[in-house]
Design an enzyme around this catalytic site. Structure first.
Site, PDB file in Angstrom:
ATOM      1  N   HIS A 136      49.386  31.458  42.340  1.00 38.60           N
ATOM      2  CA  HIS A 136      48.513  31.615  41.114  1.00 38.60           C
ATOM      3  C   HIS A 136      49.021  32.133  40.027  1.00 38.60           C
ATOM      4  CE1 HIS A 136      46.352  32.473  44.917  1.00 38.60           C
ATOM      5  NE2 HIS A 136      45.496  31.558  44.604  1.00 38.60           N
ATOM      6  N   ASP A 187      47.648  34.529  38.215  1.00 40.68           N
ATOM      7  CA  ASP A 187      47.143  36.143  37.825  1.00 40.68           C
ATOM      8  C   ASP A 187      47.014  36.319  36.567  1.00 40.68           C
ATOM      9  OD1 ASP A 187      46.806  35.888  40.424  1.00 40.68           O
ATOM     10  OD2 ASP A 187      48.825  37.187  40.940  1.00 40.68           O
ATOM     11  N   HIS A 237      43.014  41.326  41.455  1.00 49.22           N
ATOM     12  CA  HIS A 237      44.360  40.897  41.730  1.00 49.22           C
ATOM     13  C   HIS A 237      44.735  39.342  41.049  1.00 49.22           C
ATOM     14  CE1 HIS A 237      43.606  38.068  45.483  1.00 49.22           C
ATOM     15  NE2 HIS A 237      42.626  37.935  44.617  1.00 49.22           N
TER      16      HIS A 237
HETATM   17  N1  LIG Z   1      47.032  37.682  43.548  1.00 49.72           N
HETATM   18  C1  LIG Z   1      46.400  36.844  43.897  1.00 49.72           C
HETATM   19  N2  LIG Z   1      46.395  36.390  45.379  1.00 49.72           N
HETATM   20  N3  LIG Z   1      45.569  36.041  43.032  1.00 49.72           N
HETATM   21  C2  LIG Z   1      44.725  34.922  43.478  1.00 49.72           C
HETATM   22  C3  LIG Z   1      43.689  35.082  42.205  1.00 49.72           C
HETATM   23  C4  LIG Z   1      42.766  33.929  42.573  1.00 49.72           C
HETATM   24  C5  LIG Z   1      41.821  33.551  41.357  1.00 49.72           C
HETATM   25  N4  LIG Z   1      42.699  32.894  40.424  1.00 49.72           N
HETATM   26  C6  LIG Z   1      40.825  34.651  40.771  1.00 49.72           C
HETATM   27  O1  LIG Z   1      41.319  35.010  39.654  1.00 49.72           O
HETATM   28  O2  LIG Z   1      40.114  34.979  41.604  1.00 49.72           O
HETATM   29 MN   LIG Z   2      49.216  36.981  42.918  1.00 51.14          MN
HETATM   30 MN   LIG Z   3      48.653  34.439  44.812  1.00 54.44          MN
END
Ligand SMILES: NC(=[NH2+])NCCC[C@H](N)C(=O)O
Ligand SMILES: [Mn+2]
Ligand SMILES: [Mn+2]
Length: 301
Positions: free
Chosen positions: A126, A128, A141
């Site tokens: 991702h 993030d 996250h």
């Molecule tokens: N650190 C991670 N695993 N992040 C996942 C994020 C998934 C998705 N883009 C969200 O904002 O909800």
């Molecule tokens: Mn991440």
């Molecule tokens: Mn991730």
């Protein structure tokens, strides 16, 4: 063996940045997988600083907000920022163990006290880069890289002082799940993102050479590695909360770590999203420790 470091291991048993329980046990799982012994065997001096005190009993906000558990995330990150800053001040290399990826907010805030032009390598499925406005989940996250650029809720961006990372000093490696708002931000800010497409096409060697050259051209005064275990394919790291198929292989990831080691430029690192409840016999923590081995100079012969 070259340049030995004094390394401080900092555990962050926090899971407030997402909704699946268990990732708070990541630091334990990684310790159990032998991180201290593995890195010490390379000649480094390792001090396990234990865990940042995280209030696991803090109430959880299940719904009704697009910034879940904002208070708990903010508090934990403030403490982590302080610890990371202290560690760098003492001339030690911070090796942060998560916890979910929201802890990168604290790590980067702490590093910011000591670097004015930090480079960041974000190894992740991702980007993030969400904010409360763009997040499809409300999980923090999915937001730490935006926060580090100074975008997002004031409680998060005000941990430490000012923006922590310039967009042009960020390199994302392994992305394959990008939300619409994130894509827009990548384009608008010109963030260097190597998706799985580029990695498949050009190969990990060329990608890492390019990434390293790019950061060097930016004149960075330090390089932080933020490695989300979901950057690898779930085949190798099943113990993560948001797995995405079609990821980086075990071999590609070791190669990437070895290439980062040989630059001699990595000044801090964090390994996040290891969730032992979702894992198979601690496989994900084992892979994490193996990657740390390569990052800190392990060779076969
Ligand atoms: N650190 C991670 N695993 N992040 C996942 C994020 C998934 C998705 N883009 C969200 O904002 O909800
Ligand atoms: Mn991440
Ligand atoms: Mn991730």
């Amino acid at each position: 063996m070259n340049s030995h470091k004094e390394i401080s291991i900092i555990g962050v048993p926090a899971d407030f940045g997402q909704s699946r329980r268990g990732v708070d046990m990541g630091p334990s799982a990684i310790r159990y997988a032998g991180v201290v012994e593995r890195v010490e065997a390379l000649g480094h001096i390792v001090r396990d600083e234990g865990d940042i005190p995280v209030d696991m009993d803090a109430p959880r906000e299940v719904s009704g907000t697009n910034l879940k558990n904002l208070k708990a995330v903010t508090e934990g990150n403030r403490k982590l920022a302080e610890k990371v800053s202290e560690t760098v001040r003492d001339g030690r290399f911070p090796l942060v163990l998560g916890g979910d990826h929201s802890i990168a907010i604290g790590t980067l805030a702490g590093l910011n006290e000591h670097y004015s032009n930090l480079g960041v390598i974000w190894y992740d499925a991702h980007t993030d880069l969400n904010t409360a406005e763009t997040s499809p989940s409300g999980n923090i996250h999915g937001m730490p890289l935006a926060v580090a650029m100074g975008l997002g809720h004031g409680d998060l961006t005000s941990i430490g002082s000012g923006p922590k990372v310039k967009p042009e000093n960020i390199v994302v490696i392994g992305a394959r799940s990008i939300d619409p708002g994130e894509r827009e931000l990548v384009r608008e800010k010109g963030i260097r993102v190597y998706t799985m497409h580029e990695i498949d096409r050009d190969g990990m060697t060329a990608i890492m050479q390019d990434a390293i050259r790019y950061l060097e051209e930016r004149g960075v005064d330090g390089v932080h590695l933020s490695l989300d275990l979901d950057g690898l394919d779930p085949l190798y790291t099943p113990g993560v909360g948001t797995p995405v198929q079609g990821g980086l292989s075990y071999r590609e990831s070791h190669l990437a770590m070895e290439m980062l080691h040989s630059t001699g430029r990595i000044t801090s690192a964090e390994f996040v999203e290891v969730n032992p409840i979702l894992d198979e016999r601690n496989k994900t923590a084992d892979v994490a420790v193996g990657l740390m081995g390569s990052l800190f100079g392990e060779t076969l012969i």
